[in-house]
Design a protein around this motif. Structure first.
Motif, PDB file in Angstrom:
ATOM      1  N   UNK A  55      -0.831  -3.974 -11.458  1.00  0.00           N
ATOM      2  CA  UNK A  55       0.062  -2.828 -11.249  1.00  0.00           C
ATOM      3  C   UNK A  55       1.358  -3.287 -10.604  1.00  0.00           C
ATOM      4  N   UNK A  56       2.440  -2.650 -10.974  1.00  0.00           N
ATOM      5  CA  UNK A  56       3.707  -2.787 -10.266  1.00  0.00           C
ATOM      6  C   UNK A  56       4.155  -1.400  -9.849  1.00  0.00           C
ATOM      7  N   UNK A  57       4.293  -1.180  -8.562  1.00  0.00           N
ATOM      8  CA  UNK A  57       4.706   0.139  -8.091  1.00  0.00           C
ATOM      9  C   UNK A  57       6.157   0.445  -8.443  1.00  0.00           C
ATOM     10  N   UNK A  58       6.940  -0.600  -8.789  1.00  0.00           N
ATOM     11  CA  UNK A  58       8.331  -0.390  -9.184  1.00  0.00           C
ATOM     12  C   UNK A  58       8.452  -0.184 -10.690  1.00  0.00           C
ATOM     13  N   UNK A  59       7.382  -0.438 -11.432  1.00  0.00           N
ATOM     14  CA  UNK A  59       7.342  -0.160 -12.877  1.00  0.00           C
ATOM     15  C   UNK A  59       5.966   0.444 -13.144  1.00  0.00           C
ATOM     16  N   UNK A  60       5.752   1.626 -12.558  1.00  0.00           N
ATOM     17  CA  UNK A  60       4.408   2.173 -12.446  1.00  0.00           C
ATOM     18  C   UNK A  60       3.797   2.534 -13.791  1.00  0.00           C
ATOM     19  N   UNK A  61       4.618   2.856 -14.769  1.00  0.00           N
ATOM     20  CA  UNK A  61       4.082   3.250 -16.059  1.00  0.00           C
ATOM     21  C   UNK A  61       3.617   2.086 -16.910  1.00  0.00           C
ATOM     22  N   UNK A 102       0.826  -1.208   0.000  1.00  0.00           N
ATOM     23  CA  UNK A 102       0.000   0.000   0.000  1.00  0.00           C
ATOM     24  C   UNK A 102       0.863   1.262   0.000  1.00  0.00           C
ATOM     25  N   UNK A 103       1.834   1.303   0.887  1.00  0.00           N
ATOM     26  CA  UNK A 103       2.673   2.498   0.996  1.00  0.00           C
ATOM     27  C   UNK A 103       3.486   2.725  -0.268  1.00  0.00           C
ATOM     28  N   UNK A 104       3.992   1.641  -0.847  1.00  0.00           N
ATOM     29  CA  UNK A 104       4.768   1.769  -2.082  1.00  0.00           C
ATOM     30  C   UNK A 104       3.898   2.299  -3.208  1.00  0.00           C
ATOM     31  N   UNK A 105       2.666   1.829  -3.276  1.00  0.00           N
ATOM     32  CA  UNK A 105       1.726   2.326  -4.287  1.00  0.00           C
ATOM     33  C   UNK A 105       1.460   3.816  -4.081  1.00  0.00           C
ATOM     34  N   UNK A 106       1.225   4.222  -2.845  1.00  0.00           N
ATOM     35  CA  UNK A 106       0.949   5.628  -2.544  1.00  0.00           C
ATOM     36  C   UNK A 106       2.128   6.503  -2.950  1.00  0.00           C
ATOM     37  N   UNK A 107       3.343   6.063  -2.629  1.00  0.00           N
ATOM     38  CA  UNK A 107       4.526   6.842  -2.988  1.00  0.00           C
ATOM     39  C   UNK A 107       4.702   6.915  -4.503  1.00  0.00           C
ATOM     40  N   UNK A 150      -5.242   7.971   0.992  1.00  0.00           N
ATOM     41  CA  UNK A 150      -5.348   7.571   2.396  1.00  0.00           C
ATOM     42  C   UNK A 150      -4.866   6.139   2.580  1.00  0.00           C
ATOM     43  N   UNK A 151      -3.905   5.964   3.461  1.00  0.00           N
ATOM     44  CA  UNK A 151      -3.447   4.627   3.832  1.00  0.00           C
ATOM     45  C   UNK A 151      -4.349   4.156   4.976  1.00  0.00           C
ATOM     46  N   UNK A 152      -5.262   3.249   4.668  1.00  0.00           N
ATOM     47  CA  UNK A 152      -6.209   2.777   5.675  1.00  0.00           C
ATOM     48  C   UNK A 152      -5.590   1.654   6.503  1.00  0.00           C
TER      49      UNK A 152
END
Length: 419
Positions: A216-222, A60-65, A109-111
Motif C-alpha cells: 500500500x501507498x497512502x499517497x497513492x491509495x487507489x 500509521x497516521x497517514x494510512x488512517x487519514x 484505532x491508532x495503537x
C-alpha cells in the motif's frame, strides 16, 4: 434514469428464492419482512473497529487519514510528520480512535507503537485491550522483523484476524526504478513481486502461519493492494464486517468500485423485501405497494457509498484542479441531496412498467411479487447507474491529475472486457 434497453431481471440465490416462495405462498410476506428488517438494521448499524499497529514512523497516521479520505490539516485528522502531537501519540499508552466522517460506526484505532524500550507483545495485547477490535493491520515501511512475528503469533493464537500492510511501497518501487540503467530494464510488476516475496519470507522466518501481505501507498491509495485487502476481508470476515470496511474505503480504484457494487448488490433483495412488507404505501397508479420513504433513504445512501454527493465531488474537483461543473457534468444520475420522493416514484413506475422477470419458482406467485420485483429492479438499476457514474468521476480525476501515468492506472472494467 436508467439506460434504454436495460432488462428487468431479479437475480437471487436459491435460498433467497425458497424464502420468498414460502412467504408468498403462505401469505406471510410481512413476517419475512419483519425478520429481514432486523437483519437489515443490524447490517446498516454494524460497528467495525480496525486496529492499526506497527513500529514508530511507519505511516500509521497517514494510512488512517487516507482511508478516511481526510487531509492532514483537517481538524479531525490523525497527526502526521514530526509535530509534537505526533510525538505524543507515538509514546502514549492509550489507543486513539478515529471515526470515519461518513460512517459513524467505522473506527480506525491508532495503537501505541511497538518496539519501544521494555516492549513485550503479551503485555501490549492487554494494554490495548485487543478483544475490542474486529481486525488488526500490522504496518511496516521496511522489513517485517521478529518483533512483528512475535506480536502476530500471539494475535493468531488469540484467534484475532491479522493482516500485514507494507506501507510506502511507492518509494520502494521508485528506488528500484532509479537503480536500473533505463526504463527498459525496469518492470513495476516485477518490483512489486520482489517486495511481496521478501515480506512473506521475513514473516515465515518469524514463525507467522500463512501471513497475508498487502502492498500500500497512502499517497497513492487507489493503486496497489487496497482493493485486494478489501476482497480478502470479504472472504475472511464474512459479509457484515467486510461490508462496512468496503463501503467505508475511499473510491480510488475501479476495482474497488466494482467490489462495492457487489457488496451492495447482495443486499438489494433484502431491502426490497423490507420496503414491500413493512407498512407499504399503496401506489394505485402503479398497482404496487412499497415504503417510498425507505427507498428514498436507501438511494441517498447508495450515492454516499459511491461518492456521489456535492461535498465529495467538490473535494475531488479541488484536488484535481477542475471546476466543479466539469466534474458534475460526467455524473448522469442525481447526487444524494437531489434524490427526491418524486424521483423514487418515477423510478418505480419505470421498473413496474417492465414485465418483471422473476425466477421460475416465483412465477406462480408473481402477482404477490410485483411490488417486490418493481422495488428490486429499481434498486438494481440505480446501483448500476451510480457505479458507472463513480467510474466516470474516477477516470476524469485521474486523467486530470496524472495524464502521463495512464499505463499505471487500473483499467476500467469495460476496457478490460474490450467493450
Amino acid at each position: 434514469m436508467s439506460a434504454k434497453g436495460t432488462e428487468a431481471k431479479v437475480s437471487l440465490t436459491e435460498m433467497q428464492i425458497r424464502d420468498l416462495q414460502r412467504a408468498f405462498e403462505k401469505g406471510s410476506f410481512s413476517d419475512l419482512s419483519d425478520r429481514l428488517r432486523e437483519a437489515h438494521s443490524a447490517l446498516e448499524n454494524l460497528r467495525l473497529d480496525v486496529a492499526i499497529t506497527g513500529e514508530p514512523a511507519v505511516g500509521k497516521s497517514t494510512f488512517i487519514n487516507a482511508f478516511r479520505d481526510v487531509s492532514a490539516d483537517d481538524d479531525d485528522a490523525a497527526p502526521t510528520g514530526g509535530s509534537a502531537a505526533t510525538t505524543t501519540t507515538a509514546t502514549t499508552t492509550e489507543p486513539r480512535p478515529y471515526t470515519h466522517p461518513k460512517y459513524a460506526d467505522v473506527r480506525l484505532w491508532d495503537l501505541p507503537s511497538i518496539g519501544g524500550p521494555g516492549f513485550q507483545p503479551r503485555d501490549y495485547l492487554q494494554q490495548v485491550e485487543f478483544s475490542r477490535y474486529d481486525l488488526f493491520l500490522v504496518l511496516s515501511s521496511g522489513r517485517f522483523s521478529a518483533l512483528h512475528g512475535r506480536l502476530a503469533r500471539l494475535l493468531q493464537k488469540a484467534q484475532a484476524d491479522v493482516y500485514f500492510v507494507r506501507s510506502r511501497v511507492d518509494q520502494d518501487v521508485e528506488a528500484r526504478r532509479r537503480r536500473r540503467e533505463g526504463p527498459a530494464g525496469f518492470s513495476e510488476a516485477a518490483a512489486l513481486k520482489e517486495i511481496r516475496e521478501a515480506c512473506l519470507q521475513d514473516l515465515a522466518a518469524a514463525g507467522v502461519k500463512s501471513p497475508k501481505v498487502f502492498l500500500v501507498s497512502s499517497l497513492a491509495f487507489g493503486r496497489y493492494d487496497l482493493p485486494l485487502l478489501g476482497e480478502t476481508l470479504w472472504r475472511d470476515l464474512g459479509l457484515p464486517r467486510s461490508h462496512s470496511f468496503l463501503l467505508a474505503a475511499p473510491n480510488l480504484s475501479h476495482r474497488l468500485l466494482e467490489k462495492k457494487r457487489d457488496v451492495v448488490g447482495q443486499q438489494l433483495w433484502l431491502v426490497a423485501v423490507v420496503a414491500c412488507g413493512q407498512d407499504p404505501e399503496p401506489l394505485p397508479e402503479l398497482s404496487i405497494a412499497t415504503d417510498v420513504g425507505l427507498l428514498l433513504q436507501t438511494l441517498r445512501g447508495y450515492c454516499v457509498h459511491f461518492g456521489l454527493e456535492e461535498s465529495a465531488l467538490r473535494k475531488a474537483a479541488a484536488q484535481a484542479g477542475l471546476p466543479f461543473g466539469q466534474l458534475r457534468a460526467v455524473v448522469k444520475g442525481p447526487l444524494a441531496a437531489e434524490v427526491s420522493r418524486e424521483d423514487v416514484v418515477e423510478r418505480l413506475a419505470e421498473a413496474a412498467s417492465k414485465a418483471p422477470k422473476l425466477p421460475k419458482p416465483l412465477l406462480p406467485v408473481a402477482s404477490q411479487g410485483r411490488s417486490f420485483a418493481a422495488a428490486y429492479n429499481m434498486l438494481k438499476t440505480f446501483v448500476d447507474g451510480a457505479t458507472a457514474d463513480a467510474h466516470h468521476v474516477l477516470l476524469r480525476v485521474f486523467v486530470s491529475q496524472k495524464p502521463q501515468d495512464d499505463e499505471a492506472l487500473q483499467k476500467h472494467p469495460e476496457e478490460e472486457s474490450g467493450a
